[in-house]
Design an enzyme around this catalytic site. Structure first.
Site, PDB file in Angstrom:
ATOM      1  N   ARG A 132      36.559  55.247  50.016  1.00  0.00           N
ATOM      2  CA  ARG A 132      37.871  55.203  49.369  1.00  0.00           C
ATOM      3  C   ARG A 132      38.067  56.479  48.543  1.00  0.00           C
ATOM      4  O   ARG A 132      37.139  56.935  47.865  1.00  0.00           O
ATOM      5  CB  ARG A 132      37.998  53.993  48.443  1.00  0.00           C
ATOM      6  CG  ARG A 132      38.276  52.677  49.134  1.00  0.00           C
ATOM      7  CD  ARG A 132      39.665  52.619  49.767  1.00  0.00           C
ATOM      8  NE  ARG A 132      39.938  51.354  50.407  1.00  0.00           N
ATOM      9  CZ  ARG A 132      39.699  51.068  51.692  1.00  0.00           C
ATOM     10  NH1 ARG A 132      39.197  51.972  52.491  1.00  0.00           N
ATOM     11  NH2 ARG A 132      39.993  49.873  52.183  1.00  0.00           N
ATOM     12  N   GLU A 161      46.730  58.159  49.063  1.00  0.00           N
ATOM     13  CA  GLU A 161      47.131  58.205  50.482  1.00  0.00           C
ATOM     14  C   GLU A 161      48.581  57.823  50.665  1.00  0.00           C
ATOM     15  O   GLU A 161      49.030  56.880  50.017  1.00  0.00           O
ATOM     16  CB  GLU A 161      46.229  57.247  51.293  1.00  0.00           C
ATOM     17  CG  GLU A 161      44.931  57.896  51.654  1.00  0.00           C
ATOM     18  CD  GLU A 161      44.005  56.984  52.457  1.00  0.00           C
ATOM     19  OE1 GLU A 161      44.495  56.146  53.223  1.00  0.00           O
ATOM     20  OE2 GLU A 161      42.793  57.142  52.298  1.00  0.00           O
ATOM     21  N   HIS A 203      42.314  58.921  57.564  1.00  0.00           N
ATOM     22  CA  HIS A 203      41.789  57.553  57.437  1.00  0.00           C
ATOM     23  C   HIS A 203      41.521  56.931  58.813  1.00  0.00           C
ATOM     24  O   HIS A 203      42.145  55.941  59.198  1.00  0.00           O
ATOM     25  CB  HIS A 203      42.740  56.672  56.617  1.00  0.00           C
ATOM     26  CG  HIS A 203      42.079  55.458  56.037  1.00  0.00           C
ATOM     27  ND1 HIS A 203      42.361  54.964  54.789  1.00  0.00           N
ATOM     28  CD2 HIS A 203      41.137  54.618  56.547  1.00  0.00           C
ATOM     29  CE1 HIS A 203      41.619  53.886  54.553  1.00  0.00           C
ATOM     30  NE2 HIS A 203      40.874  53.659  55.614  1.00  0.00           N
TER      31      HIS A 203
HETATM   32  C1  8YV Z   1      41.187  49.806  57.659  1.00  0.00           C
HETATM   33  C2  8YV Z   1      39.497  50.323  55.842  1.00  0.00           C
HETATM   34  O1  8YV Z   1      41.755  50.422  58.739  1.00  0.00           O
HETATM   35  O2  8YV Z   1      38.906  48.087  56.389  1.00  0.00           O
HETATM   36  C3  8YV Z   1      38.967  48.959  55.556  1.00  0.00           C
HETATM   37  O3  8YV Z   1      38.571  48.756  54.386  1.00  0.00           O
HETATM   38  O4  8YV Z   1      39.367  51.179  55.059  1.00  0.00           O
HETATM   39  C4  8YV Z   1      40.191  50.751  57.069  1.00  0.00           C
HETATM   40  O5  8YV Z   1      39.279  51.306  57.941  1.00  0.00           O
HETATM   41  C5  8YV Z   1      42.256  49.401  56.702  1.00  0.00           C
HETATM   42  O6  8YV Z   1      41.724  48.860  55.540  1.00  0.00           O
HETATM   43  C6  8YV Z   1      43.200  48.411  57.313  1.00  0.00           C
HETATM   44  O7  8YV Z   1      43.828  47.619  56.349  1.00  0.00           O
END
Ligand code: 8YV
Length: 328
Positions: free
Chosen positions: A243, A272, A290
């Site tokens: 993150r 983001e 991402h």
């Molecule tokens: C997802 C992510 O695509 O799952 C996670 O925590 O960071 C991502 O790879 C995203 O969260 C989809 O809501």
């Protein structure tokens, strides 16, 4: 008489097969435009949904939760990270929150390894040379990057993804080090040949590469602060697939500008989709939009987990991926 089907509101487009199955099982409301819902749309959604199925692009804070109608029972997140959801507020209101752990582990670890390779071996720079027709022939000293074999990789956060990355790094001949709230079980540490550091500062100051693989919580916000970034060796490479909030992006941009860090690979950002302008236009900074879980298989599996969580709840059982506040 059978009970009415649950109204499930999907905030974004999900893979076709997931949406179709959702329609078969629930009174599922799809977002065919895939435009992220604005605040008003989210407020309206929590007033009509029995189950909200959001993604990382939806901010589900305490204020939004306080506006939910009495029919809302569940927030079934499409994704593993739940930092965009105020889990305390949701659970405090009696809602069930679920996520999709496990199914994106290998893909996210692949992407961390991709960034490690891309930055170390100057892959993006090299590809650009070819695209722009600037390749003038091989040279002994041109475009030299850094060797991975024998280097020390410090993994911050040794959960599923951290361990999956460690396995890859070991296969590349790297020495695995890690910082975590507690050491991993001996069997795993032995398998990975991993060295534990309880003191993050100590580890950061000694590594050739650092990878962030820990969730964003109030305790990990700006974990890599200006002070900690200053601890990194000037030859170090920093990679983040977890993150953006884990890094003070402005301080990182300054470290890059002052050449206090050899390379950076980022798949996630503090604000983001915005990126700190100081991180743009550097050959030694590789940025990705991402992509951690962006494989057809992972997104399908994530959708299947959302369905399994909702269906288990609908059947009167405890959903398998319940998020409880103490977990993060
Ligand atoms: C997802 C992510 O695509 O799952 C996670 O925590 O960071 C991502 O790879 C995203 O969260 C989809 O809501």
């Amino acid at each position: 008489m059978s009970s009415p089907r649950l109204k499930v509101v999907l905030t974004r487009r999900l893979p076709d097969a997931v949406e179709t199955r959702m329609r078969e099982l629930f009174d599922a409301e799809l977002n065919l435009t895939d435009r992220p819902m604005d605040r008003a749309a989210l407020e309206a959604a929590v007033q009509r949904a029995d189950v909200l199925a959001p993604t990382i692009t939806d901010i589900i804070d305490a204020d939004l939760i306080s506006k939910a109608g009495p029919q809302l029972k569940m927030i079934a997140n499409f994704g593993a990270g739940v930092d965009h959801i105020d889990v305390d507020a949701a659970v405090g209101r009696g809602l069930i929150v679920t996520n999709t752990p496990g199914v994106l582990t290998e893909d996210t670890a692949d992407l961390a390894m991709t960034l490690i390779l891309a930055v170390s071996r100057r892959i993006v720079e090299g590809a650009q040379v070819m695209q722009e027709g600037r390749f003038e022939g091989w040279s002994p000293t041109w475009m030299t990057g850094r060797k991975l074999w024998g280097k020390r990789l410090g993994i911050v956060g040794m959960g599923r993804i951290g361990q999956a990355l460690a396995r890859r790094a070991k296969a590349f001949g790297m020495q695995v080090h890690y910082h975590n709230r507690k050491p991993v079980p001996d069997m795993i540490a032995e398998e990975l040949g991993a060295t534990y550091w309880d003191d993050l500062d100590q580890m950061l100051a000694r590594m050739d590469l650092i990878s962030l693989n820990t969730p964003a919580t109030k305790d990990t916000h700006h974990l890599l602060s200006a002070r900690r970034l200053a601890l990194l060796r000037p030859e170090a490479i920093l990679v983040n697939t977890a993150r953006g909030e884990l890094i003070d992006e402005a301080a990182l941009a300054e470290a890059v500008a002052q050449r206090r860090i050899a390379g950076v690979g980022l798949d996630v950002f503090e604000q983001e989709p915005k990126v700190h302008p100081g991180l743009l236009g550097h050959a030694n900074v590789v940025l990705l939009p991402h992509l951690g879980s962006a494989t057809i298989e992972a997104r399908q599996d994530m959708g299947d987990r959302v369905i399994a969580n909702i269906q288990t709840f609908a059947n009167g059982h405890r959903p398998p991926d319940r998020v409880i506040p103490a977990m993060f």
